[in-house]
Design a protein around this motif. Structure first.
Motif, PDB file in Angstrom:
ATOM      1  N   ASN A 180       4.652   4.559   4.785  1.00 24.55           N
ATOM      2  CA  ASN A 180       3.744   4.477   3.636  1.00 24.55           C
ATOM      3  C   ASN A 180       2.443   3.774   4.008  1.00 24.55           C
ATOM      4  N   ILE A 181       2.584   2.630   4.689  1.00 20.28           N
ATOM      5  CA  ILE A 181       1.396   1.859   5.079  1.00 20.28           C
ATOM      6  C   ILE A 181       0.491   2.708   5.977  1.00 20.28           C
ATOM      7  N   ARG A 182       1.088   3.379   6.935  1.00 17.84           N
ATOM      8  CA  ARG A 182       0.294   4.218   7.853  1.00 17.84           C
ATOM      9  C   ARG A 182      -0.393   5.356   7.120  1.00 17.84           C
ATOM     10  N   ASP A 183       0.343   6.064   6.289  1.00 20.34           N
ATOM     11  CA  ASP A 183      -0.221   7.252   5.643  1.00 20.34           C
ATOM     12  C   ASP A 183      -1.224   6.903   4.543  1.00 20.34           C
ATOM     13  N   MET A 184      -1.065   5.738   3.906  1.00 24.72           N
ATOM     14  CA  MET A 184      -2.002   5.353   2.854  1.00 24.72           C
ATOM     15  C   MET A 184      -3.403   5.106   3.406  1.00 24.72           C
ATOM     16  N   PHE A 185      -3.495   4.709   4.672  1.00 23.63           N
ATOM     17  CA  PHE A 185      -4.809   4.509   5.292  1.00 23.63           C
ATOM     18  C   PHE A 185      -5.619   5.807   5.330  1.00 23.63           C
ATOM     19  N   MET A 186      -4.937   6.925   5.438  1.00 28.01           N
ATOM     20  CA  MET A 186      -5.616   8.190   5.653  1.00 28.01           C
ATOM     21  C   MET A 186      -5.692   9.087   4.425  1.00 28.01           C
ATOM     22  N   LEU A 187      -5.255   8.597   3.269  1.00 28.85           N
ATOM     23  CA  LEU A 187      -5.336   9.407   2.049  1.00 28.85           C
ATOM     24  C   LEU A 187      -6.796   9.733   1.730  1.00 28.85           C
ATOM     25  N   LYS A 188      -7.051  10.981   1.373  1.00 30.32           N
ATOM     26  CA  LYS A 188      -8.426  11.424   1.142  1.00 30.32           C
ATOM     27  C   LYS A 188      -8.939  11.118  -0.262  1.00 30.32           C
ATOM     28  N   VAL A 189      -8.038  10.685  -1.126  1.00 26.01           N
ATOM     29  CA  VAL A 189      -8.432  10.394  -2.518  1.00 26.01           C
ATOM     30  C   VAL A 189      -8.568   8.880  -2.710  1.00 26.01           C
ATOM     31  N   PRO A 190      -9.316   8.449  -3.725  1.00 28.83           N
ATOM     32  CA  PRO A 190      -9.444   7.013  -3.990  1.00 28.83           C
ATOM     33  C   PRO A 190      -8.090   6.374  -4.315  1.00 28.83           C
ATOM     34  N   VAL A 191      -7.878   5.154  -3.818  1.00 30.88           N
ATOM     35  CA  VAL A 191      -6.627   4.429  -4.056  1.00 30.88           C
ATOM     36  C   VAL A 191      -6.959   3.020  -4.557  1.00 30.88           C
ATOM     37  N   ILE A 192      -6.458   2.690  -5.745  1.00 31.84           N
ATOM     38  CA  ILE A 192      -6.625   1.348  -6.310  1.00 31.84           C
ATOM     39  C   ILE A 192      -5.244   0.720  -6.442  1.00 31.84           C
ATOM     40  N   CYS A 193      -5.080  -0.482  -5.904  1.00 30.92           N
ATOM     41  CA  CYS A 193      -3.801  -1.187  -5.967  1.00 30.92           C
ATOM     42  C   CYS A 193      -3.978  -2.461  -6.780  1.00 30.92           C
ATOM     43  N   ILE A 194      -3.097  -2.684  -7.740  1.00 30.57           N
ATOM     44  CA  ILE A 194      -3.202  -3.854  -8.616  1.00 30.57           C
ATOM     45  C   ILE A 194      -1.857  -4.581  -8.662  1.00 30.57           C
ATOM     46  N   ILE A 195      -1.868  -5.869  -8.286  1.00 27.04           N
ATOM     47  CA  ILE A 195      -0.657  -6.683  -8.419  1.00 27.04           C
ATOM     48  C   ILE A 195      -0.594  -7.154  -9.866  1.00 27.04           C
ATOM     49  N   ILE A 196       0.437  -6.748 -10.584  1.00 26.77           N
ATOM     50  CA  ILE A 196       0.551  -7.076 -12.010  1.00 26.77           C
ATOM     51  C   ILE A 196       1.592  -8.155 -12.273  1.00 26.77           C
ATOM     52  N   GLY A 197       2.340  -8.538 -11.248  1.00 31.50           N
ATOM     53  CA  GLY A 197       3.364  -9.561 -11.402  1.00 31.50           C
ATOM     54  C   GLY A 197       3.644 -10.215 -10.061  1.00 31.50           C
ATOM     55  N   GLU A 198       4.771  -9.870  -9.467  1.00 28.79           N
ATOM     56  CA  GLU A 198       5.118 -10.393  -8.150  1.00 28.79           C
ATOM     57  C   GLU A 198       4.708  -9.407  -7.065  1.00 28.79           C
ATOM     58  N   GLY A 199       4.133  -9.936  -5.994  1.00 28.06           N
ATOM     59  CA  GLY A 199       3.774  -9.097  -4.855  1.00 28.06           C
ATOM     60  C   GLY A 199       4.417  -9.665  -3.610  1.00 28.06           C
ATOM     61  N   ALA A 200       5.671  -9.342  -3.388  1.00 32.01           N
ATOM     62  CA  ALA A 200       6.437  -9.976  -2.318  1.00 32.01           C
ATOM     63  C   ALA A 200       6.595  -9.096  -1.096  1.00 32.01           C
ATOM     64  N   SER A 201       6.071  -9.569   0.008  1.00 30.38           N
ATOM     65  CA  SER A 201       6.361  -9.052   1.338  1.00 30.38           C
ATOM     66  C   SER A 201       6.112  -7.547   1.481  1.00 30.38           C
ATOM     67  N   GLY A 202       6.876  -6.907   2.365  1.00 32.06           N
ATOM     68  CA  GLY A 202       6.706  -5.483   2.615  1.00 32.06           C
ATOM     69  C   GLY A 202       7.047  -4.634   1.414  1.00 32.06           C
ATOM     70  N   GLY A 203       7.873  -5.167   0.519  1.00 30.91           N
ATOM     71  CA  GLY A 203       8.212  -4.435  -0.701  1.00 30.91           C
ATOM     72  C   GLY A 203       6.982  -4.143  -1.526  1.00 30.91           C
ATOM     73  N   ALA A 204       6.016  -5.068  -1.516  1.00 27.06           N
ATOM     74  CA  ALA A 204       4.750  -4.857  -2.215  1.00 27.06           C
ATOM     75  C   ALA A 204       3.795  -4.050  -1.357  1.00 27.06           C
ATOM     76  N   LEU A 205       3.720  -4.387  -0.073  1.00 23.17           N
ATOM     77  CA  LEU A 205       2.752  -3.753   0.823  1.00 23.17           C
ATOM     78  C   LEU A 205       3.000  -2.253   0.997  1.00 23.17           C
ATOM     79  N   GLY A 206       4.238  -1.823   0.738  1.00 18.75           N
ATOM     80  CA  GLY A 206       4.573  -0.406   0.874  1.00 18.75           C
ATOM     81  C   GLY A 206       3.798   0.505  -0.055  1.00 18.75           C
ATOM     82  N   ILE A 207       3.212  -0.050  -1.133  1.00 21.55           N
ATOM     83  CA  ILE A 207       2.346   0.768  -1.999  1.00 21.55           C
ATOM     84  C   ILE A 207       1.032   0.028  -2.291  1.00 21.55           C
ATOM     85  N   ALA A 208       0.622  -0.832  -1.340  1.00 27.89           N
ATOM     86  CA  ALA A 208      -0.536  -1.692  -1.623  1.00 27.89           C
ATOM     87  C   ALA A 208      -1.679  -1.569  -0.625  1.00 27.89           C
ATOM     88  N   VAL A 209      -1.771  -0.446   0.076  1.00 34.03           N
ATOM     89  CA  VAL A 209      -2.913  -0.216   0.964  1.00 34.03           C
ATOM     90  C   VAL A 209      -3.901   0.662   0.209  1.00 34.03           C
TER      91      VAL A 209
END
Length: 318
Positions: free
Chosen positions: A181-210
């Motif tokens: 997920n982390i690798r592929d999110m770098f190359m997505l051609k569309v805009p990506v906005i990530c918002i931490i709305i509560g807890e942002g713990a470790s790789g569990g958060a980073l997996g959808i936070a690039v």
């Protein structure tokens, strides 16, 4: 019944006193306008003083408040329409990871992806306490690729105590799923906005936070490890979680000062759980503003800026 954190109790006592005073005034037909006004001002002053001087551990407690809005709460308030999409097309439909297309004021059709917690014991078990399995991250990546296919921007709402650490999750490739997920999110051609709305713990958060923009709600945290886990490793006990939180520097202000996020979304005084509608309205306004900027950018320039942003993080010592 409203759940109160320890530092919220003095404020709640004054609010209860104010309610009781108004009730007695109505019953006895007594004018208490001056007293009510004085007490209201005192409550407001105490709120401002309390919430402007919260410790890092108290911010962590606020981020976990059981009445705090979760992913679906925000989606419901932000979108006119929302169509949820299920499954990773391989193993299962992970209930801890949710997503689908949502329409914002007829201006933007957006792919929303996020972790979802539960309000009560049954819901929490159903959602696995917001801890996704590998199929959850593969589901998220499938939805991202779908958004890219139809040229729709992506908004990820992060709220997880971490990826599920069970043996079966590891057997199905938890680390690989997050890394992909982390690798592929770098190359997505569309805009990506990530918002931490509560807890942002470790790789569990980073997996959808690039993303092109990484934002945090005011009373949230984002860190490589939770204060409790950090305390258990360093002191062999959870009793030092407050000290661990201070050392981790995990609040929104800390993250912004260290250049790890792009901005902070303010919350209503006292936290998003006291006025979810106002919190969602602020988030919606920020999402629309950022999408207008990002959609106007050239695709290659947007991807390069995304990669450069993460490439500049950290310190390299040779």
């Amino acid at each position: 019944m409203r759940t109160l954190l320890e530092f919220e109790k003095p404020i709640a006592e004054l609010e209860d006193k104010l309610i009781e005073m108004r009730k007695l005034a109505i019953e006895n037909n007594v004018d208490v306008t001056a007293t009510v006004q004085s007490l209201t001002e005192k409550i407001l002053e105490l709120k401002k003083e309390t919430f402007s001087n919260l410790t890092r551990w108290q911010r962590v407690q606020l981020s976990r408040h059981p009445d705090r809005p979760y992913t679906f709460d925000y989606i419901e308030k932000i979108c006119e329409e929302f169509i949820e999409i299920h499954g990773d097309r391989s193993v299962a439909d992970d209930k801890a990871m949710v997503g689908g297309f949502g329409n914002i004021d007829g201006e933007f059709s957006v792919m929303f992806i996020g972790q979802q917690k539960g309000r009560n014991t049954k819901q929490r078990q159903y959602r696995n306490f917001g801890m996704p399995n590998p199929e959850g991250y593969r589901k998220a990546l499938r939805l991202m690729k779908m958004a890219e296919k139809f040229n729709k921007p992506i908004v990820c709402l992060i709220d997880t105590p971490g990826a599920f650490p069970g043996l079966e999750a590891e057997e199905r490739g938890q680390g690989e799923a997050i890394a992909r997920n982390i690798r592929d999110m770098f190359m997505l051609k569309v805009p990506v906005i990530c918002i931490i709305i509560g807890e942002g713990a470790s790789g569990g958060a980073l997996g959808i936070a690039v993303g092109d923009r990484v934002l945090m709600m005011e009373n949230t945290w984002y860190s490589v490890i939770s204060p409790e886990s950090c305390s258990s490793i360093l002191w062999r006990s959870w009793n030092y979680k407050e000290q661990a939180a201070e050392a981790l520097k995990l609040t929104a202000n800390d993250m912004e000062q260290n250049g790890l996020i792009d901005g902070i979304i303010s919350e209503p005084l006292g936290g998003a759980h006291l006025d979810p509608d106002a919190a969602a309205a602020k988030m919606k306004a920020v999402i629309k503003e950022e999408l207008k900027k990002l959609c106007a950018m050239d695709v290659r320039a947007r991807i390069d800026a995304r990669i450069d942003k993460y490439g500049k993080m950290g310190v390299v010592v040779e």
